[in-house]
Motif scaffolding. Sequence first.
Motif, short mmCIF file in Angstrom:
data_model
loop_
_atom_site.label_atom_id
_atom_site.label_comp_id
_atom_site.label_asym_id
_atom_site.label_seq_id
_atom_site.Cartn_x
_atom_site.Cartn_y
_atom_site.Cartn_z
N LEU A 456 0.84 -1.21 0.00
CA LEU A 456 0.00 0.00 0.00
C LEU A 456 0.87 1.26 0.00
O LEU A 456 0.56 2.24 -0.68
CB LEU A 456 -0.92 -0.02 1.22
CG LEU A 456 -1.94 1.12 1.31
CD1 LEU A 456 -2.86 1.12 0.09
CD2 LEU A 456 -2.77 1.01 2.59
N ARG A 457 1.98 1.20 0.73
CA ARG A 457 2.89 2.34 0.78
C ARG A 457 3.47 2.64 -0.60
O ARG A 457 3.54 3.79 -1.03
CB ARG A 457 4.01 2.06 1.78
CG ARG A 457 4.94 3.24 2.00
CD ARG A 457 6.05 2.90 2.99
NE ARG A 457 5.50 2.53 4.30
CZ ARG A 457 6.27 2.23 5.35
NH1 ARG A 457 7.58 2.27 5.24
NH2 ARG A 457 5.72 1.91 6.50
N LEU A 459 2.15 1.62 -3.51
CA LEU A 459 1.03 1.99 -4.37
C LEU A 459 0.74 3.49 -4.27
O LEU A 459 0.67 4.20 -5.29
CB LEU A 459 -0.21 1.19 -3.97
CG LEU A 459 -1.52 1.49 -4.71
CD1 LEU A 459 -1.41 1.08 -6.18
CD2 LEU A 459 -2.68 0.77 -4.05
N ASN A 460 0.61 3.99 -3.07
CA ASN A 460 0.32 5.41 -2.87
C ASN A 460 1.50 6.28 -3.30
O ASN A 460 1.32 7.36 -3.88
CB ASN A 460 -0.02 5.68 -1.40
CG ASN A 460 -1.33 5.04 -1.00
OD1 ASN A 460 -2.23 4.88 -1.83
ND2 ASN A 460 -1.46 4.66 0.26
N GLY A 461 2.72 5.79 -3.03
CA GLY A 461 3.90 6.56 -3.40
C GLY A 461 4.06 6.73 -4.90
O GLY A 461 4.37 7.83 -5.38
N ARG A 463 1.65 6.52 -7.11
CA ARG A 463 0.53 7.33 -7.62
C ARG A 463 0.82 8.83 -7.48
O ARG A 463 0.37 9.64 -8.29
CB ARG A 463 -0.75 6.97 -6.87
CG ARG A 463 -1.40 5.68 -7.35
CD ARG A 463 -2.60 5.31 -6.51
NE ARG A 463 -3.30 4.17 -7.07
CZ ARG A 463 -4.31 3.54 -6.45
NH1 ARG A 463 -4.72 3.96 -5.26
NH2 ARG A 463 -4.91 2.52 -7.02
N GLN A 464 1.59 9.18 -6.47
CA GLN A 464 1.91 10.59 -6.24
C GLN A 464 3.23 10.99 -6.88
O GLN A 464 3.55 12.18 -6.97
CB GLN A 464 1.97 10.86 -4.72
CG GLN A 464 0.63 10.65 -4.02
CD GLN A 464 0.76 10.64 -2.51
OE1 GLN A 464 1.78 11.08 -1.98
NE2 GLN A 464 -0.25 10.13 -1.83
N LYS A 475 -2.13 0.11 -10.04
CA LYS A 475 -3.21 -0.55 -9.32
C LYS A 475 -2.73 -1.89 -8.78
O LYS A 475 -1.77 -2.48 -9.28
CB LYS A 475 -4.44 -0.75 -10.21
CG LYS A 475 -4.26 -1.73 -11.35
CD LYS A 475 -5.59 -1.89 -12.11
CE LYS A 475 -5.45 -2.93 -13.23
NZ LYS A 475 -6.71 -3.11 -13.97
N LYS A 476 -3.41 -2.36 -7.76
CA LYS A 476 -3.09 -3.64 -7.14
C LYS A 476 -3.75 -4.76 -7.94
O LYS A 476 -4.91 -4.64 -8.35
CB LYS A 476 -3.59 -3.66 -5.69
CG LYS A 476 -3.32 -4.96 -4.95
CD LYS A 476 -3.85 -4.88 -3.52
CE LYS A 476 -3.69 -6.20 -2.81
NZ LYS A 476 -4.23 -6.17 -1.43
#
Length: 481
Positions: A456-457, A459-461, A463-464, A475-476
């Motif tokens: 998740l870390r 994934l969010n990183g 995306r930003q 995406k996962k």
Amino acid sequence: MQNNTNTFFNKYHIDANVCKSLSLMGYNQPMPVQEIVIPHVLDGLDLIVQSNTGSGKTAAFGIPIVHHIKIDETLPQALILTPTRELAVQICEEIAEIGKYKKVRCLPIYGKQPIHIQLRQLKQRVHIAVGTPGRLLDLIKKKNLKLEAMKYLVIDEADELLKRGFWEEVEAIVKKMPLERSTLLFSATMPSQIEAICADYMHNPIRIEMEPNQIPIDQIKQTWYEVSQDWKFKLLTKILDVYLPKKCMIFCNTRNKVDQLSNKLLRGKYNCVALHGKMAQKYRLRAISDFKNGKVPYLIATDLAGRGIHVDQLDLVINYTIPHENESYVHRIGRTGRVGEKGEAISFVSEHDKKRWLEIQAFINYQVKQGSENMLRGTHPSPSIKPRKKETHSKNKKRYQDITKLRINAGKKKKIRPGDILGAVSNLPGITSEDIGIIDIHDTCSYIEIFNNKGLRVLNGLRQGKVKGRPVTVKKVSNRS
């Protein structure tokens, strides 16, 4: 990382990342064939091993080979020959599991799969290639599969390769392999042609012969029922209703019988899949996957299609028809009772089959107990197969709970390389190289595995952030590849 509870670490000093995978797979103690084979493979010796299917031989050669793999080497270092596409995929899956945390890439190669898929994979880093001789030899001749860095050649189920007419291709591949290598040959029997290749192409091989009937006789409860052809289906459904197996393989002698029986079971609301050689490859692989993953409890198969299929916690094997060859009976019931588990096998014997059935019992040197209708009365499962909670998915969830697979919408067409993704992920706060698994680059997208519950870390990183200076969509996807 040290794993003091894992025998493979303490006894053989196997790579700690490999032992982490082994522990999650349930391999904490070596099986008999592994105890004998692993030290010799670690020492780089040539081996000739006579061992039945289901003895744990894939891990016996897979564990030490993965241990010795050099991750930074760009060319394949091990080649494994198998008689069937299904077995190639299965061996590849198991070796990929063993090498997951070491980031070992294993590629299955076989005919009837579009060759451009295999060529694309070979252009990336592949550590171990597993496949059927025909397609492998074709890729070797065209120099798409390079052999210069090969350190291991494994010939698995050599007698089956011989039966299926692959021996010329096998010899041709052996001749093209580097002389400085370890050759490991596994076979249930040793015909003269196999002995010849051992003499001509192996260096002082050590011979290992495992007890042939150890697994089926010691660990499998066997029962037979006398039943006419007309009543077989009724007996089958009664057994399924009483035993309630989570996973059951039902063997028939012909493709037509497999199709007839599976259709009849489906009409009776029994969720099943068929498996035989006339099915299209994608349907065969899907059938095996659905059965192994617990989506479908019953697999109806012929001997050839069912050969070499390894399934965890297979409750029951049913011989709907008695096999024509004695060895086939051993291979069939050898599907159950694996890795120290108890298993059960039931055989349907018609009046016409009685002579054949006596021959099989003489061959295995074991008098199988005859069952009766009284044994099937009531609504509770047999004492030998206790009902258990549905555990396949929970077991897999535990195995994969710290791994997240991400899909990035950028690939070769945007000139993305593994290093670009590796750099972008490594620069994220709290992410180290130990958290990053295999990176797989396709034409229009890429996949990356993230370990240690940090998916998740990342994934969010991502995306930003950016990959190679441009924003990407991430995406996962399923943790299972």
